[in-house]
Design an enzyme around this catalytic site. Structure first.
Site, short mmCIF file in Angstrom:
data_model
loop_
_atom_site.label_atom_id
_atom_site.label_comp_id
_atom_site.label_asym_id
_atom_site.label_seq_id
_atom_site.Cartn_x
_atom_site.Cartn_y
_atom_site.Cartn_z
N SER A 126 -13.80 8.92 55.81
CA SER A 126 -13.86 7.73 54.95
C SER A 126 -12.56 6.93 55.03
CB SER A 126 -14.10 8.16 53.50
OG SER A 126 -13.86 7.08 52.63
N TYR A 149 -14.18 -0.09 55.47
CA TYR A 149 -14.66 -1.19 54.63
C TYR A 149 -13.83 -2.40 55.03
CZ TYR A 149 -16.80 2.10 51.26
OH TYR A 149 -17.56 3.06 50.65
N THR A 175 -19.12 0.15 56.68
CA THR A 175 -20.04 0.26 55.56
C THR A 175 -20.16 -1.10 54.88
OG1 THR A 175 -19.50 2.56 55.28
CG2 THR A 175 -20.48 1.46 53.38
N LYS A 247 -23.29 0.77 58.63
CA LYS A 247 -23.84 1.74 57.66
C LYS A 247 -24.26 1.04 56.38
CE LYS A 247 -22.60 5.96 55.09
NZ LYS A 247 -22.38 5.56 53.71
N HIS A 271 -26.37 4.54 50.50
CA HIS A 271 -25.09 5.01 49.96
C HIS A 271 -25.30 6.19 49.00
CE1 HIS A 271 -20.90 3.17 50.12
NE2 HIS A 271 -20.69 4.22 49.33
C1 LIG Z 1 -18.64 11.05 46.18
C2 LIG Z 1 -19.13 10.16 47.27
C3 LIG Z 1 -18.23 9.30 47.88
C4 LIG Z 1 -18.67 8.49 48.93
N1 LIG Z 1 -17.75 7.73 49.59
C5 LIG Z 1 -18.16 6.96 50.63
C6 LIG Z 1 -17.22 6.22 51.39
O1 LIG Z 1 -16.03 6.27 51.15
N2 LIG Z 1 -17.71 5.45 52.39
C7 LIG Z 1 -19.04 5.38 52.70
O2 LIG Z 1 -19.43 4.68 53.62
N3 LIG Z 1 -19.94 6.11 52.02
C8 LIG Z 1 -19.54 6.90 51.00
N4 LIG Z 1 -20.45 7.66 50.33
C9 LIG Z 1 -21.87 7.66 50.77
C10 LIG Z 1 -22.11 8.73 51.84
O3 LIG Z 1 -21.50 8.37 53.06
C11 LIG Z 1 -23.59 8.95 52.13
O4 LIG Z 1 -24.18 7.70 52.41
C12 LIG Z 1 -24.35 9.63 50.99
O5 LIG Z 1 -23.55 10.59 50.34
C13 LIG Z 1 -25.60 10.32 51.55
O6 LIG Z 1 -26.38 10.87 50.53
P1 LIG Z 1 -26.34 12.42 50.12
O7 LIG Z 1 -25.10 12.60 49.29
O8 LIG Z 1 -27.60 12.58 49.36
O9 LIG Z 1 -26.32 13.24 51.39
C14 LIG Z 1 -20.03 8.50 49.32
C15 LIG Z 1 -20.93 9.37 48.68
C16 LIG Z 1 -20.49 10.20 47.67
C17 LIG Z 1 -21.47 11.15 47.04
#
Ligand SMILES: Cc1cc2nc3c(=O)[nH]c(=O)nc-3n(C[C@H](O)[C@H](O)[C@H](O)COP(=O)(O)O)c2cc1C
Length: 377
Positions: A126, A149, A175, A247, A271
């Site tokens: 990330s 981002y 993203t 994404k 997300h």
């Molecule tokens: C705590 C948390 C932080 C996240 N931070 C980011 C991030 O920094 N950048 C991003 O593109 N997606 C982020 N996401 C989304 C994840 O990349 C992903 O799309 C998502 O967790 C997938 O769903 P799942 O948790 O059911 O597997 C985050 C998700 C969570 C749960």
């Protein structure tokens, strides 16, 4: 590396071995909950608003049934390896970008990278990692991609891209589905804050966002006026030779625009239910996007994957590979690198069983016929 995670923020020490009763990915969730305080738990586990999309991501998988097949010839089986953007992974399950791993474990992304390497797969770091992208790259023994981002300051965005290239990251994942702060009520109720010692390590030195020079009626306090557009995707492509993967797409129209604007790939994702509540479950979007993209771009998928059968369903509906988010974060919180590797190994083993019982000796043989009944896709 600190394996025990003794920080006072954590309610219990991290497990150093995995107890035999931990057999499914979901077994890690209560262990993670017990170890984390309410602040970290609200951030890591929550979704937006009423968390309807968060639940839908999971429920939609449960409503897809599979067709079992028998007596097929598996003598030519070639395993589960998958090559994407020239990088070969042991199986098509990668770690999604998740911010601030130090909320889950004192070693943060370094422990995650160790777990990914032990389980022979890739890790998308990330932009908001709590260890710098360079430090992760120095320690990692596994393919890394960098998630980006767009920052209002495009000069800073360019610098981040150059840093990721210099550190050897193999792709950029930009993203695009979170241009505004969203209504994450669970975090708001817990008054979520980053505890001392946890920050966005890559963004140190980023000046505070410039005051918005627009009128008070502009959407979301002006954030949309400076939000990225498709032109920024072209700009990003012009400053890097790395593949640019977009994404956060669920609309077939956006998928077509992504292809037109030169995306190297797409992550079909909402997300993890953290942006707009009541947005569709991401698995329901996947086949529609696969239909318009017709194999021209690799499609990655995330949202709600908790079982190997979920991975199989996503591959059947058009994904080249899937990403997991919360499952490995819960593994990290409970058992550090060991937990991350174990979560991946559980999913890989479950995928292989699902392939065996649906008559798919290779990943290439997985197609929509394995889905018995779909969610009116
Ligand atoms: C705590 C948390 C932080 C996240 N931070 C980011 C991030 O920094 N950048 C991003 O593109 N997606 C982020 N996401 C989304 C994840 O990349 C992903 O799309 C998502 O967790 C997938 O769903 P799942 O948790 O059911 O597997 C985050 C998700 C969570 C749960």
């Amino acid at each position: 590396m600190n394996a025990s995670g003794p920080s006072s923020r954590f309610r219990r020490p991290v497990l150093v071995t995995v107890p035999p009763e931990i057999v499914a990915v979901s077994d890690y969730e209560p262990l993670a909950r017990a170890r984390l305080d309410d602040n970290a738990w609200a951030y890591l586990s929550g979704g937006t608003a009423d968390e309807i999309t968060l639940r839908a991501n999971r429920d939609a998988f449960d409503h897809l049934s599979l067709t079992t097949r028998v007596l097929g010839d598996f003598s030519g089986t070639s395993g589960t390896q998958r090559t994407i953007f020239g990088q070969t992974f042991g199986y098509p399950i990668l770690l999604a970008p998740v911010a601030y791993h130090k909320l889950a474990h004192d070693d943060g992304e370094l422990a995650t990278a160790l777990g990914a390497a032990a389980a022979r797969t890739g890790f998308i770091v990330s932009a908001h990692s709590s260890v710098s992208l360079e430090e992760i790259a120095r320690a990692a023994q596994t393919p890394l991609w960098f998630q980006l981002y767009f920052k209002t300051d495009r000069g800073f965005t360019r610098e981040l891209v150059q840093r990721a290239e210099a550190a050897g990251y193999g792709a950029l994942v930009v993203t695009v589905d979170a241009p505004v702060n969203t209504m994450r009520n669970r975090e708001q109720r817990a008054q979520f804050h980053l505890p001392p010692g946890v920050d966005a390590a890559n963004l140190r030195g980023l000046p505070p966002a410039a005051a918005h020079q627009i009128n008070a009626n502009a959407l979301c306090g002006g954030m949309m006026a400076t939000a990225p557009t498709w032109n920024d995707i072209e700009w990003l492509r012009s400053i890097t030779n790395l593949p640019v993967i977009i994404k956060g797409i669920v609309s077939p129209d956006d998928a077509l625009l992504a292809a037109q604007h030169g995306a190297g790939g797409i992550v079909v994702s909402n997300h993890g239910g953290r942006t707009l509540d009541t947005a569709c479950a991401s698995i329901c979007a996947l086949p529609r996007i696969a239909d318009v993209i017709e194999g021209r771009l690799p499609l990655l998928f995330d949202g709600g994957i908790r079982r190997g059968t979920d991975v199989l369903k996503a591959l059947a509906l058009g994904a080249s590979a899937v990403l997991i988010g919360r499952p490995y974060i819960y593994g990290l919180a409970a058992a550090g690198a060991v937990g991350v590797a174990h979560v991946l190994n559980i999913l890989r083993a479950e995928l292989e069983v699902a392939m065996a019982l649906t008559g798919c000796p290779t990943l290439e043989k997985i197609n929509r016929k394995v889905i018995w009944r779909d969610c009116n896709l």
